[in-house]
Design a protein around this motif. Structure first.
Motif, PDB file in Angstrom:
ATOM      1  N   PHE A 132       0.810  -1.212   0.000  1.00  0.00           N
ATOM      2  CA  PHE A 132       0.000   0.000   0.000  1.00  0.00           C
ATOM      3  C   PHE A 132       0.848   1.268   0.000  1.00  0.00           C
ATOM      4  N   SER A 133       0.249   2.307  -0.547  1.00  0.00           N
ATOM      5  CA  SER A 133       0.771   3.681  -0.486  1.00  0.00           C
ATOM      6  C   SER A 133      -0.430   4.583  -0.733  1.00  0.00           C
ATOM      7  N   GLN A 134      -0.183   5.892  -0.784  1.00  0.00           N
ATOM      8  CA  GLN A 134      -1.294   6.811  -1.037  1.00  0.00           C
ATOM      9  C   GLN A 134      -1.847   6.630  -2.447  1.00  0.00           C
ATOM     10  N   SER A 135      -1.080   6.024  -3.353  1.00  0.00           N
ATOM     11  CA  SER A 135      -1.537   5.810  -4.727  1.00  0.00           C
ATOM     12  C   SER A 135      -2.496   4.648  -4.852  1.00  0.00           C
ATOM     13  N   GLY A 136      -2.559   3.798  -3.838  1.00  0.00           N
ATOM     14  CA  GLY A 136      -3.480   2.662  -3.917  1.00  0.00           C
ATOM     15  C   GLY A 136      -2.970   1.452  -3.173  1.00  0.00           C
ATOM     16  N   THR A 137      -3.765   0.394  -3.259  1.00  0.00           N
ATOM     17  CA  THR A 137      -3.469  -0.842  -2.531  1.00  0.00           C
ATOM     18  C   THR A 137      -3.581  -2.017  -3.475  1.00  0.00           C
ATOM     19  N   SER A 138      -2.656  -2.945  -3.362  1.00  0.00           N
ATOM     20  CA  SER A 138      -2.796  -4.214  -4.078  1.00  0.00           C
ATOM     21  C   SER A 138      -2.726  -5.322  -3.048  1.00  0.00           C
ATOM     22  N   ARG A 139      -3.504  -6.347  -3.246  1.00  0.00           N
ATOM     23  CA  ARG A 139      -3.556  -7.394  -2.225  1.00  0.00           C
ATOM     24  C   ARG A 139      -3.598  -8.778  -2.845  1.00  0.00           C
TER      25      ARG A 139
END
Length: 298
Positions: A132-139
């Protein structure tokens, strides 16, 4: 990822064989989501005896200890240890600052996450991962079993650092969405303008056994800079102009040492495992020795 890392190169076959001698160590006995290989707080139907309790109407007579009844003329029920699974949560800070260094912090962090996740998979633990970061999340959807190793490694190899650090909110969202307690490991440089404390408090509130792997690059620990420079923040684009001098470098190193010590003490006071991981550290030594001594592996 900034380096040419693939699922095949993240961990080599020889190192994977060494990892297969390890298992994730859980300091707390947690309630799992399904039957597994770990002792549970619940009493169940395994062959391992746990305790006795008084018989009450409606209990299954097959579990009455008739030997005790013969001696004491009293009904006692035999309880057995239940076995449940363990969830391993891998949380990876994928902000832009993690791309820095040689080797990059994100490359080192994902290799460490791969090692921990692989140990969890071969132990038939439930492994989930999120970047995660402010640009988005991948899971990564939670998975278990050695057959899912390639899925885990492919996910970790695909992580690309971008955007600003977003530790506290990302951790808060993850904890709300993933209620299964287990072992939670955060990989980050902890360079958040809002401080590392809110994030670690959220992690601790999850109720899991928590660890922080603090990844820094060797150039951050001992910056090889001379002369007049413009230092640009990789996440915000803000810059400052400096004239490097021995006194300035000493002040920087003192501040960094103080920061790392503050994180270590914060973790120690709250029962969070702290692992300092410069990205030029021997990967094998950190995984097979330091993490084992730190209680993450057994």
């Amino acid at each position: 990822m900034s380096e040419n890392v693939t699922a095949e190169t993240l961990l080599d076959a020889e190192f994977l064989r060494k990892l297969e001698r390890l298992a994730i160590s859980a300091r707390k006995v947690q309630l799992g989501l399904a039957k597994g290989e770990r002792k549970s707080k619940r009493k169940g139907s395994s062959v391992e005896f746990a305790d006795y309790r008084d018989y009450v109407q409606g209990d299954d007579l097959r579990h009455v200890d008739w030997n005790i009844y013969g001696r004491l003329n009293a009904l006692y029920l035999k309880l057995f240890q239940e076995s449940e699974d363990l969830t391993v949560h891998l949380l990876i800070d994928a902000s832009r600052s993690m791309a820095y260094g040689t080797p990059s912090k994100i490359g080192f962090a994902t290799r460490l996450a791969a090692a921990i996740g692989y140990v969890g998979l071969i132990g038939y633990d439930r492994v989930s991962a999120e970047a995660f970061s402010q640009s988005g999340t991948s899971r990564l959807i939670p998975c278990r079993g050695k057959a899912k190793a390639r899925l885990l490694l492919s996910f970790l190899a695909s992580i690309t650092p971008e955007g600003a650090t977003h530790l506290a909110q990302s951790t808060h969202t993850y904890v709300l969405r993933n209620r299964a307690k287990g072992v939670a490991v955060l990989f980050s440089d902890l360079m958040d303008p809002d401080g590392f404390e809110p994030c670690l408090r959220k992690l601790q509130q999850s109720g899991s056994d928590c660890y922080v792997v603090h990844v820094l690059s060797p150039d951050e620990i001992d910056p090889p800079i001379v002369g007049d420079l413009r230092l640009v923040d990789s996440e915000t684009g803000e810059f400052i102009e400096i004239s490097s001098s021995p006194m300035l470098l000493k002040r920087y190193k003192d501040n960094l040492t103080g920061f790392c010590e503050a994180v270590r003490k914060f973790c120690l006071a709250r029962g969070i495992g702290y692992i300092f991981a410069p990205s030029d550290t021997s990967f094998e030594r950190l995984t097979l020795e330091v993490m084992r001594r730190g209680g993450l592996f057994r």
